[in-house]
Motif scaffolding. Structure first.
Motif, PDB file in Angstrom:
ATOM      1  N   PRO A  61       0.799  -1.239   0.000  1.00  0.00           N
ATOM      2  CA  PRO A  61       0.000   0.000   0.000  1.00  0.00           C
ATOM      3  C   PRO A  61       0.827   1.282   0.000  1.00  0.00           C
ATOM      4  N   LEU A  62       2.111   1.215   0.376  1.00  0.00           N
ATOM      5  CA  LEU A  62       2.965   2.403   0.339  1.00  0.00           C
ATOM      6  C   LEU A  62       3.092   2.971  -1.070  1.00  0.00           C
ATOM      7  N   THR A 111       4.371  -3.812  -6.405  1.00  0.00           N
ATOM      8  CA  THR A 111       4.632  -2.394  -6.654  1.00  0.00           C
ATOM      9  C   THR A 111       4.963  -2.170  -8.123  1.00  0.00           C
ATOM     10  N   THR A 112       5.692  -3.112  -8.712  1.00  0.00           N
ATOM     11  CA  THR A 112       6.043  -3.024 -10.128  1.00  0.00           C
ATOM     12  C   THR A 112       4.806  -3.129 -11.007  1.00  0.00           C
ATOM     13  N   VAL A 113       3.883  -4.026 -10.657  1.00  0.00           N
ATOM     14  CA  VAL A 113       2.645  -4.168 -11.429  1.00  0.00           C
ATOM     15  C   VAL A 113       1.814  -2.887 -11.354  1.00  0.00           C
ATOM     16  N   ALA A 114       1.693  -2.323 -10.149  1.00  0.00           N
ATOM     17  CA  ALA A 114       0.950  -1.079  -9.992  1.00  0.00           C
ATOM     18  C   ALA A 114       1.622   0.066 -10.749  1.00  0.00           C
ATOM     19  N   TYR A 115       2.942   0.104 -10.711  1.00  0.00           N
ATOM     20  CA  TYR A 115       3.716   1.116 -11.434  1.00  0.00           C
ATOM     21  C   TYR A 115       3.466   0.983 -12.933  1.00  0.00           C
ATOM     22  N   THR A 116       3.451  -0.253 -13.434  1.00  0.00           N
ATOM     23  CA  THR A 116       3.171  -0.502 -14.850  1.00  0.00           C
ATOM     24  C   THR A 116       1.799   0.012 -15.230  1.00  0.00           C
ATOM     25  N   LEU A 318      -9.047  -4.996 -12.229  1.00  0.00           N
ATOM     26  CA  LEU A 318      -8.963  -4.337 -10.930  1.00  0.00           C
ATOM     27  C   LEU A 318      -8.225  -3.004 -11.012  1.00  0.00           C
ATOM     28  N   THR A 319      -7.153  -2.930 -11.790  1.00  0.00           N
ATOM     29  CA  THR A 319      -6.442  -1.659 -11.908  1.00  0.00           C
ATOM     30  C   THR A 319      -7.240  -0.644 -12.712  1.00  0.00           C
ATOM     31  N   SER A 327      -1.815   0.261  -6.169  1.00  0.00           N
ATOM     32  CA  SER A 327      -0.902  -0.524  -5.325  1.00  0.00           C
ATOM     33  C   SER A 327      -1.664  -1.284  -4.247  1.00  0.00           C
ATOM     34  N   THR A 328      -2.554  -0.581  -3.547  1.00  0.00           N
ATOM     35  CA  THR A 328      -3.335  -1.216  -2.488  1.00  0.00           C
ATOM     36  C   THR A 328      -4.187  -2.349  -3.046  1.00  0.00           C
TER      37      THR A 328
END
Length: 387
Positions: A61-62, A111-116, A318-319, A327-328
């Motif tokens: 979540p950060l 974190t990498t997936v959320a960043y992508t 979901l994203t 991220s969360t």
């Protein structure tokens, strides 16, 4: 997002997750060297997985508050440190500590997936997620092959040192070449954590999460139990030969790398359903292991293809739905993955002890059927068609 960036992020995912699973081919030598009894060597993998679960809740979540590029680099550095501690461990407790550190910070994957997802234009999000997340499956399956080979050359410590060096290199490279993450949130960490648990009350999220639980429980049933029948009658395969089955799984998973484009085109719901049907059917071939190797190899390829297609589709949905908390959301979703994998790993050995490989195959098929039923029912519950 260019091709080079996608490739780098996929490699980051693969190396990070490989650190968690690297012990599987070398549990015996590790236990002998560190004085751990054979009936307890499974903890070399379990400790990393427990750390990973903690990291999903506390660290991922950060990414909705801090610069994700710096988080990726920092977490990779700590993965490298944990693997180096493990490689140099003089006693078991030090190795366990190193593996726990590596497991906690292996959530750099999420974190990498959320960043992508945050860097990708909506029309390319599924495509980019498909390529990047292929690194995760490559790391899980490839670790079985690569670590075993490296340990034959340099011993089990050498394989961990090699992974540590690679993670450290990726740490520096990520900080130098990845695009800046200019989206930095101001929401308090405590509120973000509360939203993490609040996601489980969202029908779309919970439906996809439950699909992931059954999906990865079926996946874990295969990969945690496959060595048992292959090492016994009538095959008597060596550990190296068993590890080669990972190549078939890797081929299937990488074959699905472009599946995210189907989500970009609006076909994620139908594709998920068809992939789950393939997953169920793959167990018909895998269950023939008592008399054939060709059919199970084909089944392994299809199973890993189907798992990757559904996994990419879940994350794409979901994203796209929870754009302000990628991220969360990814971290919470992967809790289902962790629980499903753990269930499959423990249940398949129990099934094998009672009914042999046919029992494990029935278990894997039942879990695949559970995912298919959940997909169908969650679409009806949401009330707006298939998710």
């Amino acid at each position: 997002m260019g091709r080079g960036t996608r490739l780098l992020l996929a490699v980051v995912c693969g190396v990070a997750v490989a650190g968690v699973y690297a012990g599987q081919p070398v549990l015996g030598p590790m236990g002998d060297a560190l004085g751990v009894p054979r009936d307890s060597v499974g903890w070399f993998v379990a400790v990393g997985q427990l750390g990973y679960l903690a990291g999903l809740v506390l660290l991922v979540p950060l990414g909705d508050r801090l610069d994700r590029r710096r988080l990726i680099a920092g977490h990779l550095g700590l993965v490298a440190a944990g693997l180096a501690i493990t490689a140099a461990a003089p006693v078991a407790v030090v190795a366990f500590a190193g593996l726990a550190v590596a497991g906690v910070f292996a959530v750099v994957v999420q974190t990498t997936v959320a960043y992508t997802a945050s860097l990708s234009p909506p029309a390319e999000r599924g495509r980019n997620l498909g390529v990047v997340t292929s690194g995760v499956v490559a790391g899980i399956l490839g670790a079985r092959v690569v670590t075993g080979t490296l340990s034959d050359l340099w011993g089990w410590r050498g394989s961990y040192f090699a992974l540590s060096t690679l993670a450290a290199f990726l740490c520096v490279l990520s900080l130098c070449v990845l695009p800046a993450d200019r989206r930095i949130g101001t929401e308090p960490y405590g509120r973000i954590l509360r939203s993490f648990f609040g996601l489980f009350a969202q029908p779309v999220f919970f439906g996809r999460g439950l699909i992931a639980f059954f999906l990865f429980a079926s996946f874990g049933t295969l990969w945690s139990g496959l060595a048992l029948p292959l090492a016994g009658e009538p095959w008597h395969l060596s550990a190296t030969q068993i590890g080669l089955f990972g190549i078939a799984g890797l081929a299937g998973a990488l074959g699905a790398a472009r599946s995210g484009r189907w989500g970009d085109a609006g076909h994620a719901g139908r594709v998920t359903g068809m992939a789950l049907v393939l997953l169920l059917g793959s167990w018909l071939a895998i269950g023939q292991l008592g008399w054939s190797l060709v059919l199970p190899i084909a089944g392994v390829l299809v199973l890993d293809f189907a798992v990757q297609v559904v996994h990419v589709g879940n994350q794409h949905l979901l994203t796209t739905t929870f754009t302000d908390r990628t991220s969360t959301t990814i971290g919470a979703y992967m809790v289902f993955y962790s629980l499903g994998s753990a269930f499959g790993a423990t249940a398949t050995t129990a099934s094998f002890a009672v009914a042999g490989w046919p029992g494990s195959a029935v278990l894997g098929a039942a879990l695949a059927f559970g995912a298919l039923v959940t997909w169908f029912m969650s679409g009806r519950a949401v009330g707006r068609g298939l998710p």
